[in-house]
Each structure stands twice: as C-alpha cells, then as structure tokens.
Design an enzyme around this catalytic site. Structure first.
Site, PDB file in Angstrom:
ATOM      1  N   SER A 187       2.084  -2.129  -4.267  1.00  0.00           N
ATOM      2  CA  SER A 187       1.815  -2.473  -2.879  1.00  0.00           C
ATOM      3  C   SER A 187       2.266  -1.341  -1.956  1.00  0.00           C
ATOM      4  O   SER A 187       1.853  -0.201  -2.137  1.00  0.00           O
ATOM      5  CB  SER A 187       2.487  -3.817  -2.555  1.00  0.00           C
ATOM      6  OG  SER A 187       1.968  -4.361  -1.367  1.00  0.00           O
ATOM      7  N   ASP A 220      -7.148  -9.260  -6.461  1.00  0.00           N
ATOM      8  CA  ASP A 220      -6.144  -8.979  -5.428  1.00  0.00           C
ATOM      9  C   ASP A 220      -6.811  -9.082  -4.060  1.00  0.00           C
ATOM     10  O   ASP A 220      -7.616  -8.235  -3.678  1.00  0.00           O
ATOM     11  CB  ASP A 220      -5.577  -7.576  -5.637  1.00  0.00           C
ATOM     12  CG  ASP A 220      -4.347  -7.308  -4.780  1.00  0.00           C
ATOM     13  OD1 ASP A 220      -4.144  -8.025  -3.781  1.00  0.00           O
ATOM     14  OD2 ASP A 220      -3.594  -6.370  -5.105  1.00  0.00           O
ATOM     15  N   HIS A 243      -2.033  -9.931  -6.755  1.00  0.00           N
ATOM     16  CA  HIS A 243      -1.189  -8.827  -6.283  1.00  0.00           C
ATOM     17  C   HIS A 243       0.117  -8.833  -7.071  1.00  0.00           C
ATOM     18  O   HIS A 243       1.158  -9.286  -6.584  1.00  0.00           O
ATOM     19  CB  HIS A 243      -0.941  -9.031  -4.789  1.00  0.00           C
ATOM     20  CG  HIS A 243      -0.409  -7.835  -4.073  1.00  0.00           C
ATOM     21  ND1 HIS A 243      -1.102  -6.648  -3.970  1.00  0.00           N
ATOM     22  CD2 HIS A 243       0.772  -7.633  -3.419  1.00  0.00           C
ATOM     23  CE1 HIS A 243      -0.386  -5.785  -3.267  1.00  0.00           C
ATOM     24  NE2 HIS A 243       0.753  -6.362  -2.934  1.00  0.00           N
TER      25      HIS A 243
END
Length: 803
Positions: A372, A492, A523
């Site tokens: 991320s 995601d 994610h």
C-alpha cells in the site's frame, strides 16, 4: 492443497553434496561400501534438532511409519530404504499425515497431487544424497520448506557462533537463518534531508530505526531491507474521521475547456537551507527502541543476514517537517534514507549535537519492501533512479495518486474509505503531532499547508491537474534502474489493479527485470500463503540482488505469475498481462451480450439515478446489499441500471487485461457520470477474496523468533455472482481527465469507459453480465439526483481482451 514452488533450484549432485556439508547434514565423504540405511539414519537424526540425545531421537524415530506394518526403527532393522519408504517417512517429516494426506502404499501419487517434487529412483548413495537435498527444499504441509521448518526447531543454532567472515550461509540459492535474533542490534539515527517543509530554516531531520545482526560489529557488511511507512510512528485516526469530505453531494456542470492537453508545472521541493555543521563523529548510536511495527517478511530476513530499516518520513513522530502526501518532497525524504545507507548523506546520533554517524555496517545494497502506502513509496523511490536501490518489492502499490482517489474526472473513493482524500491521509499520517511541544510550533503553518492541499486537490471537479501531476510516478518511470517485483490483488478495490498495469506499460522497454505476481485477494500481503512459496522466491531473489549470489533467480522466477480464480490453489505463468486478442460483444435490445452485430439496439434504453430518501439511506449503510440487489436487478433498483447478459457459456471465457465499453449515451442534465461492472453470473462456490486462516502462528521466521499465520484462499458458500471489474467516467471527461467537454441535456455522445485490468475466467456453464448504471454508492459521489440516462438505438459495444 496443491503447493507451487518456483524457488526450488535444480543444482548438480556435486553442489548438493557440498551444500549438505556446509549446513551440517553431511560430515564425511560418503563411501560406496557405506550402508544406505546408515546414511539415511544420519540424515534422519539431523532432522530432529529438538531432541538433544540419541535416546530421545530413537524414541521419536519410532513414531514414524515406514510402511503400513512397520515403524521406522523396525524397518531399519529388517530392510533397506527404497524410494517408497523414503517418501513415506519424508512426507511425515513434511508434516503430512498417513491415511489423511497420503497413502503409505503409494506416497508418490500423493506427492504429485500435492505438487511436491520427488526423485524417480533410490538405489544408490548418490540417489539418496540427491533425494535428501531436494526433500530439504520441499514445502511442508504448513507452507514452509522442510529446512525452514527445522530452523524453527533450532537446527541452525549450532551456526550462531561462526565467525562473521563465514557468514552468511546459502543453501539452494537462499540465505539460511544462522544469525541469532536474540542478539540483534536496535538503533536510531537522524538523517539530514534536503527539505525544510516546516520552514524553520533547518533541513528536516528524518528518524530511522535500524535492526542489524551483531556480526556487523565484527566486520560483516550486510544489505538492507528498507520499509518506508508513514504509519510506522502511529496515526491520527480521529483527526482523519473529522476531516472526511462529504460524499452525498451532487456532480456539478464543468465549464468546457480547451481540447489540447495543458502543460502542468510540476512542483519541486524548495531549495534546501544550509546544511548542519558536523561537530564530531561516532560509530555508535545514542538511542534504541523497543518492539517496532514490523513486517513478517522483514522479520524472516533478519534471521538470514539482512538488516532492516524502518522510516516514517517527513512530518512523523521523531522527524521534522510536514506531511505532503505523495509529492516530490515525500519522495525526496524517502530516498534520503537510501542515500545515507550508501554513504552519500549525513546522519546524526541525536537531534541537537550534530555528531555524525555513518552506516559503516552496510554493503551499500538496498531493497525496499511493503504494501500500500509503503509499496507506493518504493515505486516513488525507484523512479528517481537513486543509486544503491537494487530492487523493490512493491505490494498493492500506487503508481499514480490520481488513480487512487479519482477516475475519469470523478472523485472515486478507495474501498472502505468513503470521504477520504489526500489531505485527510496527510492529516492521519502527521504523527509528529504526538511530539506535543514540537507540534505547537508548527500547528498554524500545518493548518495553512493542509488547507492548500485541500484546495489544490480540487475535489469539486475531480479533474487531473498540477496537484495530481506532481503525484504521478509514471512521469518518471523512464528513470527506473532497479529491478521490480510487483505483487497485486486482482480484487483490490483500495489500490486498484490499474496501478501496476500502467506502470508495467511504462517500463516495458526498460532494461530492468520485471516480476509480477497477481493473486485473487483484496488489499493484503500474501507472503504467508500456503499454496505459493513466495517467501522462498523472495529469498532467492534478494540473495541474488543484495548479496550477489549467482543462483539463477531471474531465470527461475517467472516474469508473470497469476493465481486463477477457478480453484483454491491454481497458479499459472502466462506470457503477458493484457491480451492482444479482442472480442466484441454487442448490446442488444433483448438485453443480451451478443458476439454478432446483427441485433444492435433498435430502441432507446433508459435508466434512472434516484432513490427515495429512505432507500438511499438504507443502501449507503449496507453496500453489500446494494451490490446484491443491483446485480439481481431487484426492486427498488430495477429501474436504476441496464443489464446485458451472454448466453450460458459452452466453454470458459478468460478476460486478460482492460475491457472497454463503448456507448452512445445521453444525460437528462448538463452533467452526469457512467459506471459499469462486469459480473460472473451463476450459482457456484467461488474463491473468497480474503484468505482463510489455516494455522495460527504456524510460520516460523527462525528459532524462537517471530511467527506468522498460515492462510489460504478457499471456497466460500455458494453465491449467485461475483463482480469481476468496474469502471467509472464523468461524461464531461470523455476526452481526457483534464479536459471538460460540453454536455447538453438530451444530447447523445460517444463515450468510452475502461474497466480495471483483470485476469479472470468465467467458467463453462455460467454467464457474463454487463451492468450499466450511474452512481456507485461504494465509490463515487452520491448526489442522488433525479437524472435519467439513455443509450441510443445505435451500436453499443463491450470489447473484451480474451486469452
């Protein structure tokens, strides 16, 4: 569970024997006259490191079944080891269960079903040596290699006291855990940046937390896994909630703009003030720290001769400066740590005395890791071409911040973060607020800077502008010099798959390695996934990239690895992500997706974009229910979308890449948006998007070191559908996200909408559906206006990239 191993390196017999000696499994030269059972028993005893005496080992050996009739010790007294018996015992060492996971009468069939390598014959000493070597490299039922499992039981503790000059140790091309993690060194340094984001006349200092092996105190130079995490020093979650932007607001008409692409002036960090004067030098840090917020992959490598560095960057607790969220200043603060590690930047032992401390223990080779925002900063750093950054392992990472918070001229919120934008994220990550006295000095300036962020990101229009241009790493992708490992979930909806896809397009012709792993999750991290030896793969990769080991990592690791959606543990290695083969489906008047163009729309088709207030409130509070009712075309949503469905598929249909929708559409107002989704229809069990816990704390990073859960993608309960991909566009941005086109009410316009890239197979016996709607309650602004959208009676097409 089928195991997929890509890091099991095939080496010559002579190398196998040499490596077995190096790791202590073989302590003599094998003679032809030596009994096979004697050699096998030597290996078996070594594989029981938790049993400290011969008698304790004997007791444990008797618990293994060699055949359905004989325990292992009884077998050794009566017979000579053969191929089947070797693997009967080997599978038990690998934690597989006789009668449950395999049959003692046929272990080889089970190994082939499980995806485990096995030898074809075992009659000689060399056969046994080779088979044992490969068994050590084979995954256990819990997803680690046998050697990693033995490491967790203490096998490598006898190597802890080796002199630094004899470390690290490699086996099958991968670093082994011969470093005592109870003696790791924890220290803090303050690295001087070129920035002055808090405008106090001094270069911002950046706190970095270092964990390194004790052997660095005795001459060993080690590489670094560096994780840049703005979350590392904490977050201001309550502040972020207060700053969330309203989502239930209507789109506005945009004043039309020029048809040529504007030139965006990209902001650069302000010229640095004068650097600090060094007042002395030291080889010792003055500050340590307790338990860091770690990443289990980094933990794994700390036992194997790698150092780890965590840094949160500007505007975080312990550092100077103010948060800027994705711009060149943040990139500059990210690479400052690499520049110190490679000897090109100063750091100090504390914040005031200017006593310089060098990274004298580092071999000047760095890899960046993280998911991320963490992986995003790895991409940002790579686009600078900074020296010493050998590779990045970027998981679920952003390549352009516009494609995180926007899409096609629309505000599109990341999954689960309705109302968030770059200014909110900056406030959440301003952990220097927890340095209370220090924050008091910059509080007024920060409020000005944050207000400037809010203004420049221009949520009112959703357009691409100079703010987003400064946060588009694709602009500098041509400067990437390091090798790339990109890992991303095809489901995601936070950092969407467009991010790695477009980065790969930009670097396609660069002379760097590009390794891509696409999984079926959301994610998430996947280094603890049971069906794939990802940690082993990355060990092979980093042993090559950071220690220079010639282990054929680039050849063994596939350029593209994709988890299929049709089975819990199926991985394939396609040649490309993005098929050049296109199939056109026509939208027909009887709501079909037809492969022919004989039945285009013969009449206009319309849908609404308004719900009564009670229904609107209900769905905004239950997005799962909204999705289900939308796909089912169920009242009260039956008038709010158009559905087009294929016939039942007679063969699987695999979408590989970016699907596109071309429609001739009108809005009843001078503004509007279009959303669309591709859906796999049909009652079936499907893979869950979140992995299932298979065994808690089952994965050991080393002996009495940190652990991780073992997880796997499993089938969930029977469901009627799965969303494959979505796409969104503002009808006034049909030319480009920076350009406002005119939109007259009731006038039809050609609009092309691109879906998120995917790699998805709709199996035989199901249907593919296209759903066209306007407001996406889970992603777009939700004005709930009384608008109507109409498709003209003209050809409207769905274009699919098919395998």
């Amino acid at each position: 569970m089928k195991h997929h191993q890509f890091a099991h390196v095939n080496v010559p017999l002579e190398q196998k024997i040499c490596e077995l000696k190096q790791i202590g499994f073989l302590n003599h030269d094998v003679k032809r006259t030596e009994e096979l059972n004697e050699l096998w028993l030597l290996f078996l005893n070594q594989a029981l490191p938790q049993y400290l005496t011969k008698s304790a080992k004997q007791v444990q050996l008797k618990t293994f079944l060699a055949t359905a009739e004989l325990d292992l010790l009884s077998y050794l007294e009566q017979k000579t080891v053969d191929l089947h018996t070797f693997y009967n015992v080997g599978l038990q060492l690998l934690l597989f269960r006789p009668g449950v996971d395999f049959k003692l009468s046929d272990p080889l069939s089970a190994m082939e079903r499980l995806g485990l390598y096995h030898a074809e014959k075992l009659t000689t000493h060399t056969d046994l040596l080779g088979a044992w070597y490969d068994l050590l490299c084979t995954q256990t039922r819990l997803g680690q290699t046998l050697l990693d499992h033995l490491a967790g039981l203490g096998y490598f503790t006898k190597f802890y006291d080796l002199p630094a000059i004899k470390k690290p140790l490699f086996f099958n091309g991968k670093a082994q855990p011969i470093f005592d993690t109870s003696k790791l060194i924890y220290e803090v340094v303050y690295i001087e940046s070129d920035l002055d984001t808090d405008e106090d006349g001094h270069c911002d200092l950046l706190r970095a937390e270092i964990i390194r092996p004790k052997e660095t105190e005795h001459g060993l130079k080690v590489p670094v896994l560096y994780t840049a995490s703005p979350y590392h020093q904490g977050t201001n979650d309550d502040d972020g909630k207060k700053l969330l932007h309203p989502a239930n607001v209507a789109l506005q008409h945009k004043t039309p703009t020029t048809t040529s692409k504007p030139t965006f002036l990209r902001s650069k960090p302000k010229k640095a003030p004068q650097k600090r004067t060094v007042m002395g030098r030291s080889t010792r840090a003055e500050e340590t720290f307790g338990r860091e917020t770690s990443y289990s992959l980094n933990d794994y490598f700390l036992a194997r001769g790698f150092a780890v560095v965590y840094a949160a960057g500007i505007g975080t607790k312990g550092s100077d400066g103010l948060r800027t969220c994705g711009d060149p200043a943040e990139t500059s603060s990210t690479i400052a740590i690499i520049e110190w590690l490679t000897g090109k930047r100063k750091a100090f032992t504390n914040r005031t005395e200017n006593i310089e401390l060098k990274a004298w223990w580092c071999n000047k080779k760095v890899a960046m890791t993280g998911k991320s925002y963490l992986g995003t900063l790895a991409i940002a750093a790579a686009t600078t071409g900074v020296a010493g950054l050998e590779t990045i392992i970027a998981e679920a990472a952003i390549s352009s911040w516009y494609d995180y918070y926007r899409a096609g001229g629309l505000v599109v919120f990341p999954d689960g973060f309705i109302g968030e934008d770059a200014d909110v994220l900056a406030q959440e990550c301003l952990s220097m607020k927890q340095d209370f006295a220090k924050y008091r000095e910059v509080r007024s300036l920060w409020k000005e800077k944050r207000a400037q962020l809010t203004q420049e990101l221009d949520e009112a229009s959703g357009n691409y502008n100079a703010f987003w241009e400064a946060r588009n790493y694709l602009n500098d992708a041509c400067q990437i010099k390091c090798d790339l490992v990109l890992i991303h979930g095809l489901n995601d909806q936070n950092v969407k798959p467009k991010n790695p896809y477009q980065l790969l397009e930009q670097v396609a012709d660069l002379p760097v390695a590009k390794k891509v792993i696409l999984h079926q999750g959301e994610h998430i991290y996947i280094n603890n996934l049971a069906s794939l030896d990802l940690t082993d793969m990355l060990n092979l990769w980093l042993s090559h990239k950071l220690y220079g080991l010639d282990n054929q990592a680039k050849e063994y690791l596939p350029d593209l690895l994709v988890q299929q959606n049709t089975a819990p543990d199926a991985w394939i290695t396609p040649s490309t992500w993005g098929s050049a083969k296109k199939q056109i489906f026509t939208l027909t008047s009887n709501n079909e997706l037809s492969k022919t163009t004989k039945q285009p729309l013969t009449e206009k088709m319309s849908f609404a974009d308004h719900l009564d207030q009670a229904t609107f409130a209900h769905y905004t509070n239950d997005l799962a229910k909204w999705h289900t009712d939308l796909v089912a075309n169920k009242a009260p949503l039956s008038a709010n979308s158009l559905h087009f469905v294929t016939e039942t598929l007679t063969s699987p249909l695999t979408i590989n890449g970016v699907a596109k929708l071309k429609v001739f559409v009108a809005s009843s107002a001078d503004h509007g948006l279009l959303s669309a989704m591709l859906v796999d229809l049909g009652e079936a069990k499907r893979l869950q998007k979140k992995p299932t816990l298979l065994a808690a704390k089952a994965l050991n990073s080393g002996f009495r070191w940190r652990v991780d859960d073992l997880v796997g993608f499993m089938y969930g309960p029977t469901t009627p559908y799965q969303i494959i991909s979505k796409g969104h566009i503002n009808l006034q941005n049909r030319t480009a996200p920076w350009q406002n086109d005119e939109l007259f009410p009731g006038t039809f316009y050609d609009v092309e909408l691109s879906f998120q890239p995917t790699f998805y197979t709709v199996p035989k016996g199901r249907k593919l559906a296209l759903i066209i709607y306007a407001t996406d309650l889970s992603a777009t602004l939700r004005g709930n206006e009384a608008l109507t959208y109409t498709l003209a009676d003209a050809p409207n097409h769905l274009i699919l990239p098919l395998e």
